[in-house]
Design an enzyme around this catalytic site. Structure first.
Site, PDB file in Angstrom:
ATOM      1  CB  SER A  16      -0.964   0.004   1.184  1.00 27.40           C
ATOM      2  OG  SER A  16      -1.974  -0.942   0.963  1.00 27.40           O
ATOM      3  N   GLY A  70       2.505  -1.039   3.964  1.00 20.53           N
ATOM      4  CA  GLY A  70       1.959  -1.825   2.874  1.00 20.53           C
ATOM      5  C   GLY A  70       2.081  -3.312   3.090  1.00 20.53           C
ATOM      6  CB  ALA A  71      -0.279  -5.929   4.082  1.00 23.68           C
ATOM      7  CB  SER A  72       3.050  -7.690  -0.242  1.00 29.96           C
ATOM      8  OG  SER A  72       4.203  -7.818   0.571  1.00 29.96           O
ATOM      9  N   GLY A  74       2.496 -12.149   2.837  1.00 27.61           N
ATOM     10  CA  GLY A  74       3.607 -12.572   3.679  1.00 27.61           C
ATOM     11  C   GLY A  74       4.692 -11.541   3.897  1.00 27.61           C
TER      12      GLY A  74
END
Length: 474
Positions: free
Chosen positions: A65, A308-310, A312
């Site tokens: 994000s 920002g999560a992706s 894992g």
């Protein structure tokens, strides 16, 4: 600033990363700090446990994000050019834009898309499409699959959907696909030399992959899904780059829109506008929002931030205009967010001398819990709130709309579709902390773990806010 100060920062991050990663099973971590003309990058551990590839200073990673600040910068670039107006309804530029309640999309302005005040209820809407028409497919699907949580401008709720609609809007007004726009108008001018917009490009260089902890063995296992679908590009699904690239982007915002090489990426006026408060929930768990940036107050110092999560992994970008500092980092398990928070607070307190006040000093005992009990819903998510042993208990369940959505969400979440019940203790009416956590844990970025309830009518809260996202009483 003398070099010694940044050498101290480098040593501190190296030590902190080694200790945290070892004790919390994080395979790899990479971080960078720019301060007053100098910068350092520190890498630790492993980028991919399946291959044993080391995490290097120039290893790429998914921005997640953090991309939203780039998407917002792209929108403001078109405003600078006169191609877009922030206070014009989106449908004027994007006639296809509709939601599943007639007429509601017509009230959403361009400004609402990038200030998370649009109300589009699409936070877990993952249509699986690739290529040139991915964003068009996403917007078309909204009309039958997604409604609104609130009237535009009425509330604040972190919005993936708003950013993706903004990405499609950019394609329509510029005539360029979003990935090309990102590469030509952000990466190029900002000097982000090692950034890409797809897994196909990223595979040509060193890239970290995300990992999830196996709860039985407590070992980190690589994710089964590298990126989210192309439909999520503008919200952060696909862009990939390095710490040096994010430092260059952060420095561009530090310098009023001028990149480190002296190229004008954004006007000084638009860069300043992104930092101005667009909406303030006046609740400690949800910092005020600008355009693209979340405006974290640390005492008198404002940190422009986005994490920002992706699948894992988790990245963060923080810009501290008052102190000419940029901090960015990536860790390849979701738990690395706590290390990022620790480093940010150390930088503020020890390196910059910022006084960080205690956010939550005590808990209130006699709070009436009944206004918060009930079922809250948002796109494919249900949260049941009840009273158990004098505390609020929340049970969160994902309710997939179809098999494709379930597959993508499950991979993104590391294999789980429901969370264990979580107890909350009252801080004061309408504000709750997860039980068993030390209160000082919420002074920094992790204030997002607090839960608040809003808009009490007839002794019932209409909205629950967790992690900046709203769910609405069913």
């Amino acid at each position: 600033m003398n070099n010694n100060a940044l050498h101290t920062v480098e040593a501190q991050i190296r030590d902190q990363a080694a200790v945290y990663c070892e004790s919390n099973h994080v395979p790899g971590f990479v971080a960078g700090v720019y301060h007053a003309g100098e910068q350092i990058v520190v890498a630790h551990g492993t980028a991919n446990v399946a291959t044993g590839a080391p995490m290097l200073e120039d290893t790429g990673f998914l921005f997640g994000s953090v991309t939203k600040v780039m998407t917002t910068t792209l929108v403001l670039r078109q405003v600078d050019r006169g191609l877009l107006d922030l206070d014009t309804p989106v449908v004027k530029y994007l006639p296809d834009f509709a939601l599943n309640s007639p007429g509601v999309a017509d009230k959403i302005l361009v400004r609402h898309l990038i200030s998370h005040t649009n109300g589009i209820d699409a936070d877990l809407y993952f249509p699986d499409a690739k290529g040139r028409d991915a964003l068009k497919t996403y917007v078309t699907g909204l009309a039958s699959n997604c409604g609104t949580l609130f009237e535009p401008g009425e509330q604040l709720s972190y919005s993936n959907g708003g950013m993706i609609v903004a990405g499609r809007l950019l394609e329509v007004v510029t005539g360029l696909p979003f990935p090309d726009l990102l590469a030509h108008e952000i990466y190029g001018p900002a000097g982000m030399e090692n950034s890409s917009t797809s897994a196909e490009q990223a595979i040509l260089r060193s890239t970290a992959v995300g990992h999830f902890l196996d709860p039985e063995t407590m070992t980190a296992k690589p994710t089964n899904m590298f990126t989210l679908p192309d439909t999520w590009g503008p919200a952060g699904g696909t862009p990939i780059g390095t710490v040096a690239d994010l430092l260059a982007f952060g420095r561009t915002h530090l310098a009023g829109g001028l990149s480190p090489s002296g190229t004008r990426v954004l006007s000084a006026e638009s860069t300043a506008l992104m930092r101005q408060v667009s909406y303030d929930m006046a609740s400690p768990n949800t910092p005020p929002i600008g355009l693209g940036w979340v405006l974290y107050p640390f005492g008198d110092t404002t940190v422009l931030a986005m994490s920002g999560a992706s699948p894992g992994g988790v990245s963060i970008l923080c810009v501290v205009p008052d102190h000419d500092l940029v901090f960015t980092a990536f860790g390849n398990t979701p738990g690395a967010i706590m290390l990022q928070d620790q480093i940010l607070q150390w930088l503020l307190r020890e390196h910059l001398g910022v006084q960080i006040p205690t956010l939550i000093t005590e808990l209130e005992q006699d709070v009436d819990l009944t206004p918060y009990v009930g079922t809250y819903r948002s796109n494919q998510l249900r949260i049941e709130v009840s009273i158990v042993e004098g505390q609020l208990e929340e049970r969160t369940t994902y309710e997939p709309a179809d098999e494709s959505q379930e597959r993508i969400f499950t991979e993104f979440a590391g294999g789980t579709t429901s969370a264990p019940p979580q107890r909350y203790v009252p801080i004061r009416p309408g504000l709750f902390a997860p039980a068993g956590y030390p209160l000082e844990m919420f002074d920094g970025y992790l204030r997002l773990l607090l839960v608040s309830y809003h808009d009490i009518r007839d002794d019932q809260a209409r909205f629950r806010n967790g992690g900046g996202r709203l769910t609405r009483r069913a």
